[in-house]
Design a protein around this motif. Structure first.
Motif, PDB file in Angstrom:
ATOM      1  N   GLU A 172      -6.517  -0.671  10.008  1.00 30.45           N
ATOM      2  CA  GLU A 172      -4.105   0.004   9.964  1.00 30.45           C
ATOM      3  C   GLU A 172      -4.217   1.320  11.316  1.00 30.45           C
ATOM      4  O   GLU A 172      -4.989   1.708  12.148  1.00 30.45           O
TER       5      GLU A 172
ATOM      6  N   HIS B  26     -10.822  -0.882   4.487  1.00 25.09           N
ATOM      7  CA  HIS B  26     -10.059  -0.465   5.373  1.00 25.09           C
ATOM      8  C   HIS B  26     -10.421  -0.001   6.942  1.00 25.09           C
ATOM      9  O   HIS B  26     -11.755   0.902   6.408  1.00 25.09           O
TER      10      HIS B  26
ATOM     11  N   ASP C  56     -12.138   2.945   1.983  1.00 24.81           N
ATOM     12  CA  ASP C  56     -11.845   3.662   3.438  1.00 24.81           C
ATOM     13  C   ASP C  56     -13.266   3.671   4.219  1.00 24.81           C
ATOM     14  O   ASP C  56     -13.757   4.772   3.805  1.00 24.81           O
TER      15      ASP C  56
ATOM     16  N   GLU D  92      -7.529   4.033  -3.665  1.00 25.23           N
ATOM     17  CA  GLU D  92      -8.573   3.928  -2.067  1.00 25.23           C
ATOM     18  C   GLU D  92      -9.121   5.679  -2.208  1.00 25.23           C
ATOM     19  O   GLU D  92      -8.704   6.181  -2.170  1.00 25.23           O
TER      20      GLU D  92
ATOM     21  N   HIS E 124       0.808  -0.989  -0.127  1.00 21.96           N
ATOM     22  CA  HIS E 124       0.501  -0.287  -0.087  1.00 21.96           C
ATOM     23  C   HIS E 124       0.604   1.293  -0.465  1.00 21.96           C
ATOM     24  O   HIS E 124       1.445   1.501   0.989  1.00 21.96           O
TER      25      HIS E 124
HETATM   26 FE   LIG Z   1      -7.150   4.214   4.610  1.00 19.88          FE
END
Ligand SMILES: [Fe+2]
Length: 296
Positions: free
Chosen positions: A269, A225, A194, A161, A81
């Motif tokens: 995360e 996420h 996310d 993302e 990522h």
């Molecule tokens: Fe993220």
């Protein structure tokens, strides 16, 4: 405090959760943490810039962290990522990121790789922050061409993302979801959604999450996420320093359900700087909770 709009389940009171793997970020140099994480995850997400160091005036991957990651072996799949590609800069992306990625992929197999749909530099000046793309036809053409070049270069699935909106949007033809749908339709790239970034936008700008998810083509969502930061001066910040809130996990469940089998993994995360404050027990507990929530 702004309204947090939740995407309510449509036809059932209790939404059945689709199964989905769990992943965690790991940025190296903390093998005791890695030992605690691995039993709970199927994927480890690595940010190359975080595991890089300057040697001989060049940014290179840390040998120490690379050997840690190689040792993971079959215990988890690695996904990459990035944060510094700046795919949305009008004057070109950041080639040093691709050098790191080339080097990484020569040493370690990954399931896929990803970046953020945004830009971190303008006219070669680094902004120190990531900003969302203008959602115009011209911006879409530019980013699609770059996605195609990345797909040709690496022959791996590539995901982008949604990022938080820090400044008001430049007027454009597309909605946020409409831009992502057009991007994925044209390029075949996948998406990371996310859930915490959506909540930040809802809190800070009244962004309508339900409307966004109703318009987004869920077929393209490969990764979700979850994270949590802090509120500062009324703004919910996109920093990854806390355990996730229930609302974020519920939103992630809704996104995974909507993706109906296309979402492969939910990644928790957290920044390496947050690890001492959170503690290894709490991080392991968070991952166990996600595994229970996502049925793996
Ligand atoms: Fe993220």
């Amino acid at each position: 405090m702004g309204m947090v709009h939740h995407a309510a389940p449509t036809n059932s009171v209790q939404e059945q959760t689709s199964k989905c793997s769990v992943g965690a970020t790991y940025e190296g140099r903390d093998p005791a943490l890695l030992d605690r994480i691995l039993p709970h995850v199927d994927y480890i997400e690595v940010t190359l810039e975080t595991i890089a160091e300057v040697r001989d005036d060049k940014l290179r991957l840390s040998d120490e962290v690379m050997s840690e990651l190689k040792d993971i072996g079959k215990a988890a799949q690695i996904i990459v990522h990035g944060v510094s590609l700046s795919i949305g800069s009008h004057d070109g992306w950041q080639p040093t990121y691709l050098n790191l990625l080339d080097d990484f992929l020569q040493q370690i197999d990954v399931a896929w790789h990803s970046e953020h749909l945004g830009y971190t530099k303008v006219d070669a000046q680094h902004l120190g922050i990531m900003l969302a793309m203008p959602k115009t036809e011209q911006a879409l053409d530019m980013v699609c061409e770059r996605v195609g070049r990345i797909q040709d270069r690496y022959k791996l699935p590539f995901l982008l993302e949604n990022i938080v909106h820090v400044v008001p949007d430049f007027p454009g033809k597309y909605s946020d979801a409409g831009f992502l749908n057009a991007l994925t339709d044209r390029t075949g790239c996948g998406l990371i959604v996310d859930a915490y970034n959506l909540e930040c936008d809802a809190h800070n700008h009244g962004f309508d999450i339900s409307e966004f998810l109703a318009e987004l083509n869920p077929r393209n969502v490969r990764e979700v996420h979850v994270a949590c930061g802090v509120e500062h001066n009324g703004f919910l910040l996109d920093v990854h320093s806390q355990l996730t809130r229930n609302s974020t996990v519920e939103l992630a469940q809704h996104i995974v359900n909507q993706a109906a089998g296309n979402a492969q993994v939910v990644v928790y995360e957290f920044m390496p700087e947050a690890v001492p404050g959170l503690g290894h027990d709490a991080i392991a507990g968070e991952l166990a909770r996600l595994r229970a929530a996502f049925g793996h």
